[in-house]
Design a protein around this motif. Structure first.
Motif, PDB file in Angstrom:
ATOM      1  N   ARG A  54       0.663  -1.346  -0.073  1.00  0.00           N
ATOM      2  CA  ARG A  54      -0.142  -0.168   0.369  1.00  0.00           C
ATOM      3  C   ARG A  54       0.465   1.852   0.120  1.00  0.00           C
ATOM      4  NH1 ARG A  54      -3.258   0.032   4.736  1.00  0.00           N
ATOM      5  NH2 ARG A  54      -1.775  -0.848   5.912  1.00  0.00           N
ATOM      6  N   TYR A  55       0.180   2.139  -0.269  1.00  0.00           N
ATOM      7  CA  TYR A  55       1.067   3.619  -0.326  1.00  0.00           C
ATOM      8  C   TYR A  55      -0.006   4.959   0.301  1.00  0.00           C
ATOM      9  CZ  TYR A  55      -1.812   5.328  -3.824  1.00  0.00           C
ATOM     10  OH  TYR A  55      -2.700   6.885  -5.147  1.00  0.00           O
ATOM     11  N   PRO A 344      -4.012   4.665   3.485  1.00  0.00           N
ATOM     12  CA  PRO A 344      -3.961   4.493   2.576  1.00  0.00           C
ATOM     13  C   PRO A 344      -4.441   3.384   1.091  1.00  0.00           C
ATOM     14  CG  PRO A 344      -3.111   3.651   4.739  1.00  0.00           C
ATOM     15  CD  PRO A 344      -4.390   4.291   4.359  1.00  0.00           C
ATOM     16  N   MET A 345      -3.969   3.389   0.082  1.00  0.00           N
ATOM     17  CA  MET A 345      -4.254   2.491  -0.546  1.00  0.00           C
ATOM     18  C   MET A 345      -3.591   1.540  -1.981  1.00  0.00           C
ATOM     19  SD  MET A 345      -6.209   5.359  -3.176  1.00  0.00           S
ATOM     20  CE  MET A 345      -5.234   6.918  -2.695  1.00  0.00           C
ATOM     21  N   ALA A 346      -3.912   0.774  -2.489  1.00  0.00           N
ATOM     22  CA  ALA A 346      -3.162  -0.099  -2.619  1.00  0.00           C
ATOM     23  C   ALA A 346      -2.488   0.056  -3.910  1.00  0.00           C
ATOM     24  CB  ALA A 346      -4.122  -1.258  -3.651  1.00  0.00           C
ATOM     25  N   LYS A 347      -0.445   0.050  -4.427  1.00  0.00           N
ATOM     26  CA  LYS A 347       0.381   0.634  -5.255  1.00  0.00           C
ATOM     27  C   LYS A 347      -0.462   0.084  -6.346  1.00  0.00           C
ATOM     28  CE  LYS A 347       4.264  -0.443  -3.651  1.00  0.00           C
ATOM     29  NZ  LYS A 347       5.864  -1.021  -3.439  1.00  0.00           N
ATOM     30  N   ASP A 350       3.933  -4.462  -6.854  1.00  0.00           N
ATOM     31  CA  ASP A 350       4.594  -3.739  -6.000  1.00  0.00           C
ATOM     32  C   ASP A 350       6.204  -4.536  -6.182  1.00  0.00           C
ATOM     33  OD1 ASP A 350       5.484  -4.152  -3.084  1.00  0.00           O
ATOM     34  OD2 ASP A 350       4.195  -6.035  -2.321  1.00  0.00           O
TER      35      ASP A 350
END
Length: 541
Positions: A54-55, A344-347, A350
Motif C-alpha cells: 500500500r501507499y 492508504p491505497m493499493a500500489k 509492488d
C-alpha cells in the motif's frame, strides 16, 4: 524540544544585531515523534510506500507542483514547475508511480519563472515544453509576459538542448498531443491550441481557441475561472482533455480537475457530466487546491492521475505530488476512486526494494544542484559562486542582504523537520540560514562574524536585541513544526540556545503570490564568501 525559563536570554536594545555575552545553555534532546503513518527513510524523510503493498500520499513530498508524467515502456519519468529556482525542471524516475528518485535537472539557463511543463517522447526524442515568465513581468497583467519554449534530448539522462523559443507570447501551460491527422499540436491555457512543426521545434500555424472549459457552478467559490494545465490522451477513439480550473489561491476547495472529450482535436469538446473529476470537498479534507493532473496507465494496466495539492493547513510548504486511481466507467468517462485521499491505497505495483527520494543531509557534492539544492532567481553565472571541498560548500557573497543574495534553497518533504548547519564567514560577508519564500518574505539567522542578526518578514529585527559574541564558526539550527519556526545558535553544535521563534503560516502563495514555497536556504551577501558544512536534516522529529 523542551526549554525552561533558565534557557531564556536577557534582551537589551542594540544596533540592529545580537551579540552573545553568556555561555550557551544546553538544549534538551529532541523528542522523536514517529506517530505519523508514513514509512521513514534516509534522514527520517517520509516515504509513501508503506512496505505492505500500500501507499499513502504524497508520492513525492515537498513542493513538486504541476507534475507532468511520461510512461516510457516500463519506466515513468516526471518533472515539475520549478518557477524561480535553478537548475530547474528536475526529472524524476519511477517504476511503480509511488517510489521516485531524481535523475537530474534539464534546464540550467535562468529564464525567469518556469511554469507547468509537459514532458513527452516523440519520434525517438524527448521534449519538455514549458512557459517562462521574465522577472520584470511580475505584477500587473503578469500573464502577458509569458513565452513558450522547448528543450529536447536524445535520452532522458543525456544533456538537454538550449531552450528553443516558440513565441506564443501571453500563453502558458503547454500540453502536447498528436492529432487525428498525425500532426503535432500544443494545447495552451484558456482552451487555446496551436499546430507544431513535425520536429516539434516551431509553431506551424495560428493560435485558435477550441475549448471554453467547464462552466463552474456559482456555489463553487474559487479564485477565478483559470482554465489551465491541459493534459491530453487518446483512448478508444476519443481525445480526453484533463484541465485544472478555479486557481490555487482561492479557498481550499477552489481548484479542481475537469475533463472534456472530443473525436477531433478541433472539437467540439464535450464536458464530462461527472465534473469535477477531483476537488476537495471541504476545508477538513487532507488535500487542498487539487489540480494539474496527468492521466497515466500504471504498470498493472489500471489508470491513475498524478497531480499536485496543498496539504491541509500547510500552504507554506507548497504543493506535493499525489497519486490517485481512476476507472473508466461504462459511459467512457473517467471517475476518480481515491476519495479524500486520507487512507492508504493499493500500489500500482509492488516492487520490493524500489529506491525512493534522495538524501538531504550529509556532505555537499557536485551533483547536489537540481534535486537537493537550487539557487533562487540567479544570474547566468550562478555556479561560479560555488566551491566544493572536503564536503563543505563555500559560497561567494552576492547582493547587500538576504533578499538580493540569490540564496541556495532545498525542498523539505516533511511536515516537521530539524535542520542544522555550520557557518564561517570571511570579513565583509554576512551569511546565515533562512526560511525563504521570496526576496521580500523570509525569516532566519545570520552572522557577519561579529554579531548575530535576526530576520522576520524579510526585514532585520531591531527589537528586542541581544549582544552576542559570535566570532569564528557558529552552528545554526532550525526547527520547523506545525508552521512554527524556531532558530537556535551554538558555538560547538552541541549546546544550543534558542534565539527566536515565529509563526510562518502566512509565508505562502495566497499571501505573497509567485506559486512558491517556504524553504530552508543558505545565503551569503556583502563581499567575500561564507563556508557551510555539517548539514544535518531530520524529518522524523
Amino acid at each position: 524540544m523542551a526549554h525552561t525559563r533558565r534557557h531564556a536570554m536577557t534582551f537589551a536594545l542594540g544596533a540592529g544585531g545580537l551579540v552573545l555575552s553568556a555561555q550557551f545553555p544546553a538544549l534538551a534532546a529532541s523528542t522523536v515523534d514517529r506517530r505519523g503513518p508514513w514509512k521513514r527513510g534516509q534522514d527520517g524523510q517520509r516515504h509513501a510506500d508503506l512496505g505492505d503493498g500500500r501507499y499513502l500520499n504524497p508520492v513525492i513530498p515537498g513542493d513538486h507542483p504541476d507534475p507532468t508524467v511520461l510512461k516510457d515502456g516500463a519506466d515513468y519519468y516526471a518533472t515539475f514547475a520549478s518557477y524561480e529556482y535553478y537548475p530547474g525542471l528536475v526529472i524524476w524516475h519511477s517504476r511503480d508511480l509511488v517510489n521516485w528518485t531524481p535523475v537530474g535537472p534539464a534546464l540550467h539557463r535562468p529564464m525567469g519563472s518556469v511554469f507547468a511543463p509537459e514532458l513527452v517522447r516523440h519520434g525517438g526524442r524527448y521534449f519538455i515544453y514549458f512557459a517562462a515568465l521574465p522577472p520584470q513581468s511580475a505584477g500587473g497583467e503578469w500573464h502577458r509576459g509569458f513565452s513558450v519554449y522547448v528543450i529536447h534530448a536524445e535520452a532522458i539522462g543525456k544533456p538537454w538542448s538550449e531552450p528553443v523559443h516558440l513565441g506564443l507570447e501571453g500563453r502558458y501551460d503547454p500540453g502536447h498531443v498528436v492529432g487525428e491527422d498525425g500532426k503535432r499540436y500544443l494545447f495552451l491555457d484558456d482552451g487555446y491550441r496551436v499546430p507544431l512543426s513535425d520536429d516539434g521545434l516551431a509553431v506551424a500555424g495560428p493560435v485558435r481557441r477550441v475549448h471554453g472549459g467547464w462552466p463552474i457552478p456559482d456555489d463553487m467559490i474559487n479564485e477565478g475561472f483559470s482554465l489551465d494545465g491541459p493534459k491530453l490522451i487518446r483512448r478508444d477513439g476519443w481525445f480526453y482533455l484533463f484541465s485544472a480550473q478555479g486557481g490555487i489561491a482561492g479557498p481550499a476547495n477552489g481548484q479542481m480537475v475537469v475533463v472534456a472529450r472530443s473525436k477531433s482535436i478541433d472539437g467540439p469538446w464535450e464536458n464530462s457530466p461527472h465534473n469535477p473529476l477531483v476537488r476537495a470537498d471541504a476545508r477538513d479534507d487532507p488535500w487542498w487546491s487539487r489540480g494539474h493532473a496527468t492521466p497515466v496507465e500504471g504498470p498493472d494496466g489500471r489508470w491513475w492521475i498524478i497531480y499536485s495539492a496543498f496539504e491541509k493547513d500547510l500552504r507554506s510548504q507548497g504543493r506535493p505530488t499525489v497519486l490517485e486511481p481512476i476507472t473508466w466507467a461504462a459511459d467512457g468517462w473517467p471517475r476518480a476512486m481515491g476519495g479524500i485521499l486520507a487512507e492508504p491505497m493499493a500500489k500500482p505495483a509492488d516492487l520490493p526494494g524500489a529506491p525512493n527520494g534522495h538524501a538531504l543531509a550529509g556532505p555537499f557534492r557536485a551533483d547536489d544542484f537540481g534535486a537537493r539544492l537550487a539557487f533562487f532567481r540567479p544570474r547566468a553565472d550562478y555556479m561560479s559562486r560555488v566551491l566544493l571541498a572536503d564536503g563543505a560548500l563555500t559560497l561567494k557573497a552576492r547582493g547587500k542582504g538576504p533578499g538580493d543574495s540569490s540564496p541556495i534553497a532545498m525542498i523539505p518533504g516533511d511536515r516537521r523537520y530539524e535542520l542544522t548547519i555550520g557557518i564561517e564567514v570571511e570579513q565583509g560577508a554576512e551569511a546565515g540560514l533562512l526560511l525563504f519564500y521570496n526576496d521580500a518574505l523570509f525569516c532566519g539567522l545570520a552572522t557577519d562574524g561579529t554579531i548575530l542578526r535576526r530576520y522576520k518578514l524579510g526585514k532585520p529585527m531591531v527589537y528586542p536585541a541581544l549582544n552576542l559574541e559570535v566570532g569564528g564558526r557558529i552552528f545554526v539550527r532550525m526547527l520547523f513544526k506545525d508552521d512554527i519556526a524556531q532558530f537556535f545558535v551554538s558555538r560547538d553544535g552541541k549546546a544550543w540556545t534558542r534565539v527566536m521563534a515565529m509563526e510562518v503560516s502566512g509565508y505562502n502563495h495566497n499571501m505573497a503570490g509567485g506559486f512558491l514555497s517556504l524553504r530552508p536556504a543558505l545565503f551569503a551577501a556583502g563581499s567575500g564568501a561564507a563556508r557551510f558544512s555539517e548539514l544535518h536534516y531530520d524529518g522524523a522529529i
